[in-house]
Enzyme design. Sequence first.
Site, short mmCIF file in Angstrom:
data_model
loop_
_atom_site.label_atom_id
_atom_site.label_comp_id
_atom_site.label_asym_id
_atom_site.label_seq_id
_atom_site.Cartn_x
_atom_site.Cartn_y
_atom_site.Cartn_z
N GLU A 1 7.03 -14.06 -25.46
CA GLU A 1 6.37 -14.01 -24.16
C GLU A 1 4.85 -14.18 -24.23
OE1 GLU A 1 6.56 -9.82 -25.69
OE2 GLU A 1 7.95 -11.50 -25.58
N HIS B 1 11.07 -14.88 -18.79
CA HIS B 1 10.87 -13.62 -19.51
C HIS B 1 10.32 -12.58 -18.54
CE1 HIS B 1 9.64 -10.68 -22.50
NE2 HIS B 1 10.33 -11.35 -23.40
N ARG B 2 10.72 -11.32 -18.74
CA ARG B 2 10.33 -10.26 -17.80
C ARG B 2 9.23 -9.36 -18.36
NH1 ARG B 2 15.25 -5.78 -17.87
NH2 ARG B 2 15.46 -5.60 -20.14
N LYS C 1 9.85 -15.54 -34.85
CA LYS C 1 9.01 -14.44 -35.34
C LYS C 1 8.29 -14.89 -36.62
CE LYS C 1 10.86 -11.59 -32.24
NZ LYS C 1 10.11 -10.95 -31.15
N ASN D 1 0.80 -1.23 0.00
CA ASN D 1 0.00 0.00 0.00
C ASN D 1 0.83 1.28 0.00
OD1 ASN D 1 -2.39 -1.38 0.00
ND2 ASN D 1 -2.66 -1.31 2.22
#
Length: 477
Positions: A204, A294-295, A175, A123
């Site tokens: 990702e 992966h980030r 890709k 918080n």
Amino acid sequence: MSPQTETKASVGFKAGVKEYKLTYYTPEYQTKDTDILAAFRVTPQPGVPPEEAGAAVAAESSTGTWTTVWTDGLTSLDRYKGRCYRIERVVGEKDQYIAYVAYPLDLFEEGSVTNMFTSIVGNVFGFKALRALRLEDLRIPPAYVKTFQGPPHGIQVERDKLNKYGRPLLGCTIKPKLGLSAKNYGRAVYECLRGGLDFTKDDENVNSQPFMRWRDRFLFCAEALYKAQAETGEIKGHYLNATAGTCEEMIKRAVFARELGVPIVMHDYLTGGFTANTSLAHYCRDNGLLLHIHRAMHAVIDRQKNHGIHFRVLAKALRMSGGDHIHSGTVVGKLEGERDITLGFVDLLRDDFVEQDRSRGIYFTQDWVSLPGVLPVASGGIHVWHMPALTEIFGDDSVLQFGGGTLGHPWGNPPGAVANRVALEACVKARNEGRDLAQEGNEIIREACKWSPELAAACEVWKEIVFNFAAVDVLDK
């Protein structure tokens, strides 16, 4: 009635609101070896003293609330409260301070990154008295580190599994990241691995979409890597993304990957969550799977200099939660990453012991004791001309990952993989001979082009591609 309760009852309860600094700002405090230490970049609202702002952070991220409560008398605040023990002004920034906070270890559940972050960055980041707040670094004490399994295997075990030594590992993200059928996807995997790469990778956001369900992808990718292994004599891997909508589904996908006999799976640890990531890391340790991390979503959290969480903290958290690889930026590619900062958290991922070094953004000395290391992954907008710099910056214990820099080769996927492998081998050979990759890198690549037409073609395509943009997150000067 116990003596402790008697003492507290005798103090009496006084309702009302007190300034945080009266309880939580303790500049005389001597930190303990077992404390978790945090460095916060604090930007107070106008009129709020830095001591009050720092104390508010310590209070709201530990035992405090906005008013005095009578149940304070039922426990020992001195034992459990966070303490702001030092404040320093940030050079060159108006109204910014680094507030150092110490947390007693008893505030945190053992082996839970989730609980640690819920307390420290919960918080408090929405607190009105602060205009902005950023967690710059954490010191994790050895006593707490030892409650975590950490990476499923670590750097040395991975090299032994793959039988690959003395150079960075090479990868490629398939890709386009979305839209391929499973069979065409598997074909691209085979061509890249056959051309000389060690790994290929799911992007990702490749999970289980209508155009390619996860089980079909797993099957075709496993077939591709086994075929490439048979033809090259090298161990190959494809990062099969096990990230899913539930932990149960994630583990089901990891189980299927293990049954196929593949060496590695993948997880998006920030979008998937630390609880899911730790669960998957434990499964991978128990079942001999490497775990690529992966980030995705990190820049939402870490890119702005005055608010959020620095990636060095997210990297430390990943090492605790578990992962054998993690994307770390490239310094030279298309994604954010200042050199000294990047090298700082790369060391925090790989090394057993890292000294405090403010010139690289490291606020605390970190002792990882026996926790295995994590391989940093350089990925994003890199190509063969970057190979000397990447080899020099990241060293052998890294993964260099070329997506468009492989699949964008004018002659196709296999020559793209060949070009990257030749460039890497040339750079490693030159380095081992004592040549300076930083100064002679372009010359080394041009020399290799003479005996590799695939590399020559790649160099011609990407000779003018650069990403010259200033980094947003830079060191304080």
